[in-house]
Write a protein that holds these residues in place. Structure first.
Motif, PDB file in Angstrom:
ATOM      1  N   GLU A  99       0.809  -1.219   0.000  1.00 26.43           N
ATOM      2  CA  GLU A  99       0.000   0.000   0.000  1.00 26.43           C
ATOM      3  C   GLU A  99       0.844   1.271   0.000  1.00 26.43           C
ATOM      4  OE1 GLU A  99      -3.422   0.473  -0.297  1.00 26.43           O
ATOM      5  OE2 GLU A  99      -3.091  -1.546  -1.030  1.00 26.43           O
ATOM      6  N   SER A 100       2.103   1.164   0.402  1.00 23.66           N
ATOM      7  CA  SER A 100       2.987   2.334   0.384  1.00 23.66           C
ATOM      8  C   SER A 100       3.818   2.407  -0.892  1.00 23.66           C
ATOM      9  CB  SER A 100       3.919   2.308   1.598  1.00 23.66           C
ATOM     10  OG  SER A 100       4.726   1.146   1.568  1.00 23.66           O
ATOM     11  N   GLY A 101       3.635   1.422  -1.785  1.00 19.99           N
ATOM     12  CA  GLY A 101       4.329   1.451  -3.066  1.00 19.99           C
ATOM     13  C   GLY A 101       5.698   0.804  -3.081  1.00 19.99           C
ATOM     14  N   VAL A 102       6.105   0.158  -1.982  1.00 20.99           N
ATOM     15  CA  VAL A 102       7.425  -0.467  -1.922  1.00 20.99           C
ATOM     16  C   VAL A 102       7.496  -1.701  -2.823  1.00 20.99           C
ATOM     17  CG1 VAL A 102       9.083  -1.625  -0.397  1.00 20.99           C
ATOM     18  CG2 VAL A 102       7.886   0.414   0.385  1.00 20.99           C
ATOM     19  N   LEU A 103       6.430  -2.496  -2.824  1.00 17.38           N
ATOM     20  CA  LEU A 103       6.342  -3.695  -3.664  1.00 17.38           C
ATOM     21  C   LEU A 103       4.995  -3.727  -4.383  1.00 17.38           C
ATOM     22  CD1 LEU A 103       7.692  -6.495  -1.274  1.00 17.38           C
ATOM     23  CD2 LEU A 103       8.856  -5.613  -3.296  1.00 17.38           C
ATOM     24  N   SER A 104       4.957  -4.386  -5.524  1.00 17.75           N
ATOM     25  CA  SER A 104       3.680  -4.608  -6.200  1.00 17.75           C
ATOM     26  C   SER A 104       2.872  -5.641  -5.427  1.00 17.75           C
ATOM     27  CB  SER A 104       3.917  -5.117  -7.626  1.00 17.75           C
ATOM     28  OG  SER A 104       4.435  -6.439  -7.604  1.00 17.75           O
ATOM     29  N   LYS A 105       1.572  -5.691  -5.669  1.00 14.13           N
ATOM     30  CA  LYS A 105       0.702  -6.663  -4.972  1.00 14.13           C
ATOM     31  C   LYS A 105       1.163  -8.091  -5.242  1.00 14.13           C
ATOM     32  CE  LYS A 105      -3.243  -5.310  -6.816  1.00 14.13           C
ATOM     33  NZ  LYS A 105      -2.784  -4.165  -7.630  1.00 14.13           N
ATOM     34  N   GLU A 106       1.483  -8.381  -6.492  1.00 17.10           N
ATOM     35  CA  GLU A 106       1.880  -9.742  -6.858  1.00 17.10           C
ATOM     36  C   GLU A 106       3.174 -10.148  -6.157  1.00 17.10           C
ATOM     37  OE1 GLU A 106       3.219 -12.241 -10.862  1.00 17.10           O
ATOM     38  OE2 GLU A 106       2.075 -10.385 -11.068  1.00 17.10           O
ATOM     39  N   LYS A 107       4.165  -9.250  -6.165  1.00 15.16           N
ATOM     40  CA  LYS A 107       5.442  -9.567  -5.525  1.00 15.16           C
ATOM     41  C   LYS A 107       5.286  -9.670  -4.013  1.00 15.16           C
ATOM     42  CE  LYS A 107       8.203  -7.535  -9.220  1.00 15.16           C
ATOM     43  NZ  LYS A 107       9.066  -6.386  -9.630  1.00 15.16           N
ATOM     44  N   ALA A 108       4.463  -8.812  -3.442  1.00 17.16           N
ATOM     45  CA  ALA A 108       4.236  -8.874  -1.996  1.00 17.16           C
ATOM     46  C   ALA A 108       3.542 -10.177  -1.612  1.00 17.16           C
ATOM     47  CB  ALA A 108       3.412  -7.675  -1.543  1.00 17.16           C
ATOM     48  N   PHE A 109       2.631 -10.655  -2.450  1.00 15.24           N
ATOM     49  CA  PHE A 109       1.971 -11.932  -2.157  1.00 15.24           C
ATOM     50  C   PHE A 109       2.980 -13.069  -2.202  1.00 15.24           C
ATOM     51  CE2 PHE A 109      -0.437 -15.767  -3.385  1.00 15.24           C
ATOM     52  CZ  PHE A 109      -1.260 -15.855  -2.268  1.00 15.24           C
ATOM     53  N   LYS A 110       3.869 -13.050  -3.183  1.00 15.75           N
ATOM     54  CA  LYS A 110       4.919 -14.071  -3.250  1.00 15.75           C
ATOM     55  C   LYS A 110       5.824 -13.995  -2.025  1.00 15.75           C
ATOM     56  CE  LYS A 110       4.984 -14.406  -8.304  1.00 15.75           C
ATOM     57  NZ  LYS A 110       5.754 -14.171  -9.542  1.00 15.75           N
ATOM     58  N   LEU A 111       6.108 -12.770  -1.591  1.00 14.37           N
ATOM     59  CA  LEU A 111       6.956 -12.586  -0.418  1.00 14.37           C
ATOM     60  C   LEU A 111       6.284 -13.108   0.845  1.00 14.37           C
ATOM     61  CD1 LEU A 111       9.510 -11.456   0.942  1.00 14.37           C
ATOM     62  CD2 LEU A 111       8.352  -9.238   1.071  1.00 14.37           C
ATOM     63  N   VAL A 112       4.978 -12.853   1.003  1.00  8.88           N
ATOM     64  CA  VAL A 112       4.305 -13.315   2.213  1.00  8.88           C
ATOM     65  C   VAL A 112       4.174 -14.837   2.216  1.00  8.88           C
ATOM     66  CG1 VAL A 112       1.834 -13.311   1.584  1.00  8.88           C
ATOM     67  CG2 VAL A 112       2.528 -12.586   3.863  1.00  8.88           C
ATOM     68  N   CYS A 113       4.069 -15.445   1.037  1.00 10.29           N
ATOM     69  CA  CYS A 113       4.074 -16.915   0.959  1.00 10.29           C
ATOM     70  C   CYS A 113       5.424 -17.451   1.440  1.00 10.29           C
ATOM     71  CB  CYS A 113       3.795 -17.382  -0.466  1.00 10.29           C
ATOM     72  SG  CYS A 113       2.104 -17.102  -1.025  1.00 10.29           S
ATOM     73  N   LYS A 114       6.502 -16.801   1.015  1.00  9.66           N
ATOM     74  CA  LYS A 114       7.845 -17.200   1.455  1.00  9.66           C
ATOM     75  C   LYS A 114       8.005 -16.974   2.950  1.00  9.66           C
ATOM     76  CE  LYS A 114      12.159 -18.457   0.735  1.00  9.66           C
ATOM     77  NZ  LYS A 114      12.521 -19.827   0.285  1.00  9.66           N
ATOM     78  N   ARG A 115       7.531 -15.832   3.426  1.00 11.02           N
ATOM     79  CA  ARG A 115       7.612 -15.511   4.856  1.00 11.02           C
ATOM     80  C   ARG A 115       6.881 -16.566   5.683  1.00 11.02           C
ATOM     81  NH1 ARG A 115       4.856 -12.553   8.971  1.00 11.02           N
ATOM     82  NH2 ARG A 115       6.148 -11.046  10.125  1.00 11.02           N
ATOM     83  N   GLY A 116       5.670 -16.929   5.246  1.00  8.00           N
ATOM     84  CA  GLY A 116       4.890 -17.929   5.958  1.00  8.00           C
ATOM     85  C   GLY A 116       5.587 -19.278   5.990  1.00  8.00           C
TER      86      GLY A 116
END
Length: 311
Positions: A99-116
């Protein structure tokens, strides 16, 4: 009216069927959920019909709550409401990066999958638990944590601190709380998060963000407040990666985050995601703030209607 902040939920607020009506009624949400399903097949089935045990498993919880959080944000934006600042509670900080523009939605979703996945591995290595301790003196609680070798990890609001650690040590700690007649509540999470037990997850996140060319870290468009420092994120990519990754082994300074947002002119807080817990923290920390929670279409429409009065 002052500034508006979006706040994003963390683990523990999940439930089967969360955000389904927003998914069915808001095109932007429907479209992005389709992207998420393609990245992680079976995600929507879990989100809308998963068992309680399935939803509690960290590598499932994180991508699912991420989607519920971002569904509310996308729906608010579609309704003409945009944040002046953002903060996310634990995994919610990943949504805040989007939401702050640091990552795109798609990349952030991939990142949260990795984080999880990384945090699930760490949680499996050490069976842990977390409890919210209510109305106990902070210094006394911190002293007891040292004695029982557990960690005060989430400074949520006045009168509530979450303690995390190995399951057996948490059991001894809660027995002490019972003796002292201190109230507490067990959290629906599957690990000892925000403790040194998450060190391998922290290291994995740093490696992922520094070596995987998928991620392009941008400077934030609006202030994003860090769980670790309660202050705004730094500007350099390396410092942002450290701030985000080290969050998983650091305490969540949520009360101070809210106080700092208030000092910076935020007077309207909108919780985005499946719960209303963060709204409660705001109410206890900043009694004069205006607070909304967007969890479904009804709460979305009510929030938009109230905010339209300020236009």
């Amino acid at each position: 009216m002052g500034k508006i902040a979006f706040l994003f939920d963390g683990q523990g607020s999940q439930y089967a069927g969360m955000s389904r009506d927003i998914y069915e009624n808001v095109k932007e949400v429907h479209d992005f959920f389709g992207v998420a399903e393609a990245i992680r097949p079976g995600t929507l089935t879990q989100m809308f019909a998963g068992s309680e045990e399935e939803l509690k498993q960290t590598d499932n919880t994180q991508p699912l709550v991420f989607l519920s959080d971002i569904a509310a944000a996308l729906a608010l934006r579609a309704g003409g409401v945009h944040p002046d600042a953002v903060a996310g509670f634990s995994l919610g900080e990943t949504v805040a990066l989007t939401e702050s523009g640091v990552l795109s939605k798609e990349k952030a979703f991939k990142l949260v999958c990795k984080r999880g996945s990384l945090m699930q591995e760490a949680a499996t290595a050490t069976k842990g638990a977390m409890v919210a301790v209510l109305k106990m003196d902070k210094k006394e609680l911190e002293k007891a944590c040292k004695k029982y070798e557990v960690y005060p990890v989430n400074y949520n609001c006045p009168g509530q601190i979450v303690v995390s650690g190995e399951e057996k040590k948490i059991e001894k700690f809660t027995a002490f709380l019972d003796e002292q007649k201190v109230r507490y509540a067990k959290l629906a999470v599957g690990g000892s998060f925000h403790t040194p037990y998450m060190k391998t997850a922290m290291e994995g996140l740093k490696e992922e963000l520094r070596t995987n060319k998928l991620y392009n870290i941008n400077k934030s468009d609006i202030p994003i407040y860090s769980n670790k420092t309660a202050k705004c994120y730094p500007d350099s990519a390396d410092e942002m990666i450290d701030t985000f990754s080290e969050q998983v082994v650091s305490s969540v300074q949520w009360e101070n985050t809210l106080l700092n947002m208030d000092k910076d002119g935020v007077d309207t807080f909108i919780e985005c995601g499946p719960g209303k817990t963060l709204a409660g923290f705001v109410k206890r920390t900043l009694p004069k703030a205006r607070i909304f929670s967007v969890t479904d279409m009804t709460s979305l429409e009510n929030t938009l209607k109230e905010l339209e009065k300020d236009a």
